[in-house]
Design a protein around this motif. Sequence first.
Motif, mmCIF file in Angstrom:
data_model
loop_
_atom_site.group_PDB
_atom_site.id
_atom_site.type_symbol
_atom_site.label_atom_id
_atom_site.label_comp_id
_atom_site.label_asym_id
_atom_site.label_seq_id
_atom_site.Cartn_x
_atom_site.Cartn_y
_atom_site.Cartn_z
ATOM 1 N N ASP A 94 -5.603 3.019 -6.850
ATOM 2 C CA ASP A 94 -6.821 3.042 -6.080
ATOM 3 C C ASP A 94 -7.803 4.124 -6.091
ATOM 4 O OD1 ASP A 94 -8.785 2.793 -3.969
ATOM 5 O OD2 ASP A 94 -7.036 1.970 -2.429
ATOM 6 N N ILE A 147 0.945 -1.254 -0.037
ATOM 7 C CA ILE A 147 0.218 -0.043 -0.028
ATOM 8 C C ILE A 147 0.913 1.299 0.038
ATOM 9 C CG2 ILE A 147 -1.444 1.264 1.334
ATOM 10 C CD1 ILE A 147 -2.339 -1.408 2.517
ATOM 11 N N VAL A 202 -14.318 -4.276 -5.680
ATOM 12 C CA VAL A 202 -14.245 -4.478 -3.883
ATOM 13 C C VAL A 202 -15.917 -4.218 -3.608
ATOM 14 C CG1 VAL A 202 -13.610 -3.429 -1.802
ATOM 15 C CG2 VAL A 202 -12.052 -3.311 -3.930
ATOM 16 N N CYS A 254 -9.910 -4.623 -10.189
ATOM 17 C CA CYS A 254 -10.320 -5.367 -8.762
ATOM 18 C C CYS A 254 -11.635 -4.586 -8.320
ATOM 19 C CB CYS A 254 -9.063 -5.025 -7.649
ATOM 20 S SG CYS A 254 -9.721 -6.037 -6.095
ATOM 21 N N ARG A 298 -3.563 -7.172 0.378
ATOM 22 C CA ARG A 298 -3.179 -5.832 0.485
ATOM 23 C C ARG A 298 -2.766 -5.204 1.713
ATOM 24 N NH1 ARG A 298 -5.429 -0.771 1.512
ATOM 25 N NH2 ARG A 298 -5.225 0.876 -0.073
ATOM 26 N N HIS A 308 0.349 -3.101 4.348
ATOM 27 C CA HIS A 308 1.351 -2.106 4.703
ATOM 28 C C HIS A 308 2.713 -2.785 4.983
ATOM 29 C CE1 HIS A 308 -2.822 -0.373 5.878
ATOM 30 N NE2 HIS A 308 -2.117 0.908 5.432
ATOM 31 N N ASN A 322 -8.008 -0.372 -8.872
ATOM 32 C CA ASN A 322 -8.461 -1.060 -7.772
ATOM 33 C C ASN A 322 -9.504 -0.119 -7.154
ATOM 34 O OD1 ASN A 322 -8.854 -2.291 -5.283
ATOM 35 N ND2 ASN A 322 -7.254 -0.875 -4.172
ATOM 36 N N THR A 372 -10.219 6.393 1.861
ATOM 37 C CA THR A 372 -11.624 5.763 1.952
ATOM 38 C C THR A 372 -11.914 5.408 3.386
ATOM 39 O OG1 THR A 372 -10.768 3.778 1.084
ATOM 40 C CG2 THR A 372 -11.875 5.069 -0.421
ATOM 41 N N LYS A 393 -6.491 -2.608 10.165
ATOM 42 C CA LYS A 393 -7.635 -2.134 10.287
ATOM 43 C C LYS A 393 -8.706 -2.165 11.529
ATOM 44 C CE LYS A 393 -9.205 -1.831 5.412
ATOM 45 N NZ LYS A 393 -9.696 -2.429 4.298
HETATM 46 N N1 HH2 Z 1 -8.896 -0.864 1.915
HETATM 47 C C1 HH2 Z 1 -8.700 0.401 1.837
HETATM 48 C C2 HH2 Z 1 -8.397 1.075 0.746
HETATM 49 N N2 HH2 Z 1 -8.284 0.276 -0.544
HETATM 50 N N3 HH2 Z 1 -8.499 -1.624 -1.667
HETATM 51 C C3 HH2 Z 1 -8.886 -2.946 -1.522
HETATM 52 N N4 HH2 Z 1 -9.122 -3.640 -2.843
HETATM 53 N N5 HH2 Z 1 -9.140 -3.687 -0.451
HETATM 54 C C4 HH2 Z 1 -9.295 -2.951 0.690
HETATM 55 O O1 HH2 Z 1 -9.598 -3.467 1.673
HETATM 56 C C5 HH2 Z 1 -8.883 -1.526 0.828
HETATM 57 C C6 HH2 Z 1 -8.947 -0.850 -0.319
HETATM 58 C C7 HH2 Z 1 -8.496 1.317 3.164
HETATM 59 O O2 HH2 Z 1 -7.381 1.354 3.720
HETATM 60 P P1 HH2 Z 1 -5.955 2.088 3.532
HETATM 61 O O3 HH2 Z 1 -5.612 2.440 2.094
HETATM 62 O O4 HH2 Z 1 -4.861 1.663 4.247
HETATM 63 O O5 HH2 Z 1 -6.422 3.586 4.182
HETATM 64 P P2 HH2 Z 1 -7.250 4.842 3.512
HETATM 65 O O6 HH2 Z 1 -8.599 4.384 2.867
HETATM 66 O O7 HH2 Z 1 -7.417 5.712 4.922
HETATM 67 O O8 HH2 Z 1 -6.352 5.479 2.620
#
Ligand code: HH2
Length: 266
Positions: A79, A3, A123, A121, A239, A241, A98, A45, A205
Amino acid sequence: MGIVNVTPDSFSDGGRFLDPDAAVRHARALVAEGADLVDVGAESTRPGARPVSAAEEQDRLLPVLERLLADPPCPVSVDTAKPEVADAALALGAHMVNDVTGLAAGPALARVCARHGAALCLVHMQGTPATMQAAPHYEDLLGEIRGRLAEAVATAEAAGVAPDALCLDPGIGFGKTVAHNLTLLKRLDALAPIGKPVLVGPSRKSFLGALLEAPPDQRLEGTLAACVAAVWAGAHLLRVHDVAAVRRAVRVAEAIRDAPDGEGPP
Ligand code: HH2
């Protein structure tokens, strides 16, 4: 999948990689740790996150992608749920989108992926980041998520995305209670009938925070346990860190899973 959050407000690493050079260094470090692909995101997100405009998202994302894709260390995923952001990213050479909304807004994003020959992807999210954790509710958790993802697959394929360029994600934390997240991790096999690889993102999470009463920077052990359980339940991609630690944990889990069962001849 490592990530890379180019955001001021991501829940566990917001603000750390806003500088494009820092983000690219981080992406390359994740690959050195063993990531097979990196996922670059410029809009948080997390529950309650402030939505950003396409222009703001591109201003954060594109300088990182330009630098990273000049000499990509691995396939690069973006993403985003916005077709115009995906289009600009794929035009720079990104390999995958994604979409945490699972094509909730319709086929436009899938058409962009199809035009670029990119992977996608899909989700599962119930609601939107602003509201999704208010009161998540399902009559039939596994059936509803499988049904919604199967519809998204049909939309993507009808838009021209290659069937082998799709993967699915049940969306840990996206409109889910702690109990929903645990059941999903245990029952990833429920997505197998759709016939696509399954990606899952439990990393740091809040369900881990709830179980362990720990802030995001103290959720490594929980992340490792969730990743091992997910692999055991059939996940193909994780996915995360903490790439190096997860790779080690998963290598041991897979060795145990694949070991002879000890009955009869070896
Ligand atoms: N979770 C997050 C963001 N993108 N994409 C997929 N495919 N699956 C997930 O579970 C997923 C995702 C949320 O995590 P993170 O990117 O660490 O945090 P933030 O949304 O606060 O940037």
